[in-house]
Structure formats: structure tokens, C-alpha cells
Design an enzyme around this catalytic site. Structure first.
Site, PDB file in Angstrom:
ATOM      1  N   ASP A  41      -1.561  -1.467   2.421  1.00 28.76           N
ATOM      2  CA  ASP A  41      -2.188  -0.155   2.260  1.00 28.76           C
ATOM      3  C   ASP A  41      -3.605  -0.188   2.818  1.00 28.76           C
ATOM      4  OD1 ASP A  41       0.040   0.911   1.003  1.00 28.76           O
ATOM      5  OD2 ASP A  41      -0.610   0.211  -0.981  1.00 28.76           O
TER       6      ASP A  41
ATOM      7  N   HIS B 105       1.358  -1.078   8.183  1.00 27.25           N
ATOM      8  CA  HIS B 105       1.124  -0.155   7.069  1.00 27.25           C
ATOM      9  C   HIS B 105       2.333  -0.070   6.137  1.00 27.25           C
ATOM     10  CE1 HIS B 105      -1.310   2.499   4.946  1.00 27.25           C
ATOM     11  NE2 HIS B 105      -1.434   3.520   5.777  1.00 27.25           N
TER      12      HIS B 105
END
Length: 526
Positions: free
Chosen positions: A501, A497
Site C-alpha cells: 500500500d 501496489h
């Protein structure tokens, strides 16, 4: 003449390394291509060979120093010193051989069995199994033992026929490339060598009278000796789990942890102390086990491959911000194509048409649309890859390995299927090279072959994405307002992450789903 030893090229995007170990010290004689030192980067370990024979004059980058590509590591004096040093070394070796003098030496030649080259950047291995014991007759090229590295297994053949006179590295020992493993008494020396070796073997199998004697007779792992010295422990204070009570590095770590726990005097638990330099962080020692349960337990030392798998997976959890997103795909279209063309495909290309080639092609298309899933973090930079080296996880008896299909985006279905089949075969036989296991940019793991319906795969560092395939199962789904039965598969994308995204991860999975549910999109590059 003075020759400079400099830091070699370390690999794509790697600009510096740490000097891990010097195998030579100033004044030592070195041969051309003999290993001088070992460098560590965040990706690989690199050995630096001597560019010429001579004498190591000066070390300019000591152990622990950070050096850039092209930096000066050491200097070698070439010339008369090399010849003199070689002669002295030969004299020492001859003297040592004479001092060893045995019946085998007098009756025939003694041939030393050494650790072979183990592959690029692999410098040591663990002796896994001896197929012969001292006194056994061996034929030339007959397999003597098996070595285990953190990637592959290597069999060591006998360099000559004769009798196995001595085993110098027992099972469980950690050995470096070129280290002696055993001695074979060739030809005429066989019978006497076997006879003289028998008392030595019997003596090794006799229980030691006390702990001190036990540890005095056993050659402990070099890494364990170093760890004991750093921790201030004597061999008598460590319980060895290796063969014949040999102390391993992990045993020292357990002893250090147990000692710290025993010495804690505060009623509340104190924070765990940082491990000493050079020793791994140890897990808390096991709670006492009742004798009746202990008798039914079996303790087996982790293989080097399993240790590496455990370390890398834990590193991935500690360094990456791992998140997983899910989707499902209707496999009807792919299964229809396979059923229709599998016989023609195998007849023309000599390999079966499997599901994996469809997934590899679908992922390649999706990776070019969502490039951050095919990227990696390097310090404060993001490195985007405009190519796909696809890692394909393969389960073996020794553990999970991930061979790499290079430039998968440029290959046809047949090329991908052939390469995956060959890599899978070599993985199960333990014959993969280091080059075949490095450089992957994305990974596919198929837990469905074991019956997994849903899972969250862990990243393969430094990659930023891994796709988990699962079992195909018929389920009721709604199509055009009607409930129908379709072969469905759950897909899972685990991603970092820090780079990817949520929108990018979901888009990637949707593109994979679309390509698999309508494979014609792959042909038209849509």
C-alpha cells in the site's frame, strides 16, 4: 528391471511444472544422466536426466501436461536392452562417419567441437562470433567462437590442434547443449582438410540463383522451422535476417503478421489475432521506409540477453500494478564518513568504501520494518521473506544484469563491498553463473552513475520492490530555517501496489532516508 523417472524438486515454493519438450521417444536408447525432457515452471526451466542407462519404455506425461513434484514422468528398461541399443547406435555412428568419408578422414583424425554445458537450467545458446574461419589453423585451447545465452557469454576453446575443417553452426544459429559446432582435422589431416573445405566455403559465399535455392542451402533455426510449420508458411515466403539469409523465429513472426495484415479486407482495422501456439506475439510490421533512408539504416539482431530483458520488463508491466513514490536524501553524513575512513577501510579490507554498502544496509533495515516490500505473490498467497537476497543492477556491454548478494542483512559493510565488486567484475566479463543471478528478493538500481537525476525503475519479477538511486547534486535546501547548500539525491521506490500500500511504500523510503542521513542508526539497529 524397470526404473521410474519422476519430477525432481523444482525450487522453493514451486510445486508443479509443465512438460515443455521430450528429447527422447519411447524405444530410444538413453545413457545415464542424458537429458530426457525439459520442464517449465513460472520461474525456471528444469532439465530431467535419465537416472540410469537403458531404453525409454514409456512416456507417462506428454508435452503440455502439468505435473506435480514427485509425479511419474516415464519409465526406463535397464539391462541388456541398453547394451544392445548402445551397440546399434555405435554402428550407426560408424556408418555415418564412413559415409562422410573425406580426405581429412583418410589423412588424420576428425575432432568434433560441441556446445559445452552452459549453466543450470540453460539449454541453448546463440552462436555470436566465430574467431576462426574454415581452413584456419588452430592450437589446442585456442578460442574458436563465442556463444551467447540470455544471461552470460561463453567462449568455446579448440579441443585439439589442427585445421578448422567445417563450421556446422554459423553465426546467428541457435544451438543446444551437446550439439556439434564444428569439426577440426587434427594433425596430419590439416592440410587436406583445409583444401577440401575451401570449395565448400566458396560455394557458401556464392549468391543463390533464386529464392528457392537460397533457402534450400541454408539451415534455418529449429524454432523457425517449427513456427513455419504451425503457421503453414514455406521458407520461400519468409525473409531471413540471419547469416546467409537464415530464417529466425522472429522472421516467421513478422511474416505471419504481414500476411494477416495483407489479407484483411475490411476497411476498418480488425482486432489483432491471437498468435498460433508456440509462436510469440509479433509487433506490427514497420511502415515502408524510403530507399534513401533504408540505405542509411542498420539492422542488428537482438542478443538473447537483450531479448530476455525486453520480455521480462514487459511481463512486469503487464502483470504487476507498478507505482512509484519519491523522496530525497541529504548525503552529507554518508559522504563525511567515507571521506574520514575510506583510506583506513581500504587498507584493512582491501576494497574501497562505496555508497552501495550504505544503501544495502539501509534497505535491509527498512525491509524488515515493512516486510511486504520484501514479499512476492504466488497464486493467491503472499510469500513473506524473512531474509534479504539483495539484487544489485549492473550495466554491461551486453545489457543490464542483476547479480544477487545473498543474506545481505547478515553481512558487514566490508563483506558487501567485496561481494558487489566481485559480482560487478564477473558481470562485465560475462562470467556470472545462473545461481548468482537467481533468488533476489529486492533490487537496487543506481542510475546516478550515468548522470540520471530522476527515474522510475521497473520491477524485477517476482519481486515487489526496487529502489532507484540517482545522481548526487548540490542543491539549496532549508535547514533549521536557513538556506544551505547540501549534496542531495532523489530516491525512487517502484512497488507492486497489489501487495504494498501507499503507506508502506512511503514508510519504507522514509526509513531509508533516516538511516542514510544518520548512519549511526544502522550501527544501533534503529
Amino acid at each position: 528391471m524397470t526404473i521410474e523417472v519422476r519430477v525432481p524438486t523444482l525450487g522453493e515454493s514451486v510445486t508443479e511444472a509443465t512438460v515443455a519438450t521430450w528429447f527422447k521417444k519411447p524405444g530410444d536408447t538413453v545413457a545415464a544422466d542424458e537429458m530426457l525432457c525439459e520442464l517449465e515452471t513460472d520461474k525456471v526451466t528444469v532439465e530431467v536426466p535419465a537416472p540410469a542407462a537403458g531404453r525409454l519404455a514409456e512416456i507417462l506425461a506428454p508435452e503440455g501436461a502439468t505435473v506435480a513434484v514427485g509425479a511419474l514422468l516415464a519409465t526406463i528398461e535397464e539391462g541388456a536392452q541398453a547394451a544392445a541399443g548402445s551397440a546399434a547406435k555405435s554402428g550407426e555412428a560408424a556408418g555415418a562417419g564412413a559415409a562422410k568419408g573425406s580426405a581429412a578422414d583418410a589423412a588424420g583424425d576428425r575432432v568434433e567441437v560441441k556446445v559445452p554445458t552452459l549453466g543450470e537450467s540453460v539449454t541453448e545458446a546463440t552462436v555470436a562470433t566465430w574467431f576462426k574461419k574454415v581452413g584456419d589453423s588452430v592450437a589446442a585451447d585456442e578460442m574458436l567462437c563465442e556463444l551467447e545465452t540470455d544471461k552470460v557469454s561463453v567462449e568455446v576453446p579448440a579441443p585439439a590442434a589442427g585445421t578448422l575443417a567445417e563450421i556446422l553452426a554459423p553465426e546467428g544459429a541457435t544451438v543446444s547443449v551437446g550439439a556439434p559446432l564444428a569439426v577440426i582435422a587434427a594433425s596430419g589431416g590439416a592440410s587436406e582438410a583445409g583444401t577440401s573445405a575451401a570449395p565448400r566455403q566458396a560455394q557458401a559465399e556464392t549468391p543463390a540463383a533464386d529464392a528457392g535455392a537460397k533457402h534450400a542451402d541454408v539451415e534455418h533455426a529449429p524454432s523457425a522451422r517449427k513456427a513455419m510449420a504451425e503457421a503453414g508458411l514455406s521458407p520461400e515466403a519468409v525473409e531471413g535476417t540471419g547469416r546467409d539469409g537464415r530464417i529466425m523465429k522472429e522472421d516467421v513472426a513478422r511474416a505471419v503478421a504481414a500476411s494477416a495484415q495483407a489479407s484483411a479486407s475490411a476497411p476498418s482495422p480488425a482486432p489483432a489475432a491471437s498468435p498460433a501456439a508456440g509462436t510469440p506475439a509479433a509487433q506490427a510490421p514497420r511502415a515502408p521506409v524510403p530507399a534513401e533512408d533504408a540505405a542509411r539504416e542498420e539492422r542488428v539482431r537482438m542478443s538473447r540477453l537483450r531479448q530476455t530483458i525486453a520480455r521480462r520488463l514487459k511481463e512486469a508491466q503487464n502483470t504487476a500494478a507498478i507505482l512509484t513514490t519519491y523522496n530525497e536524501v541529504d548525503m552529507s553524513a554518508v559522504m563525511d564518513i567515507r571521506n574520514r575512513y575510506k583510506e583506513l577501510f581500504e587498507k584493512k579490507h582491501g576494497v574501497k568504501l562505496g555508497f552501495m554498502s550504505f544503501f544495502v544496509k539501509a534497505c535491509c533495515h527498512a525491509l524488515f520494518e515493512v516486510p511486504e516490500v520484501n514479499a512476492e505473490i504466488d497464486g493467491t498467497d503472499i510469500v513473506y521473506k524473512h531474509y534479504v537476497h539483495m539484487g544489485v543492477a549492473v550495466g554491461t556491454e551486453q545489457g543490464l544484469v542483476v547479480p544477487v548478494v545473498r543474506n545481505a542483512h547478515e553481512k558487514s559493510f566490508a563483506q558487501i563491498e567485496k561481494e558487489i565488486a566481485e559480482l560487478g567484475r564477473r558481470a562485465r566479463e560475462g562470467k556470472l553463473s545462473m545461481a548468482e543471478l537467481q533468488g533476489g528478493t529486492f533490487t537496487i538500481s543506481n542510475g546516478g552513475v550515468y548522470g540520471s537525476l530522476m527515474s522510475s525503475p521497473i520491477l524485477n519479477p517476482p519481486q515487489s520492490g526496487i529502489l532507484g538511486m540517482h545522481k548526487i547534486q548540490e542543491r539549496p535546501v532549508v535547514v533549521n530555517g536557513e538556506i544551505v547548500i547540501r549534496p542531495m539525491m532523489y530516491l525512487a521506490l517502484s512497488y507492486d501496489h497489489r501487495i504494498v500500500d501507499g503507506k508502506g511504500a512511503v514508510t519504507f523510503l522514509v526509513r531509508v532516508k533516516e538511516a542514510l542521513e544518520d548512519p549511526r542508526r544502522l550501527l544501533m539497529d534503529l
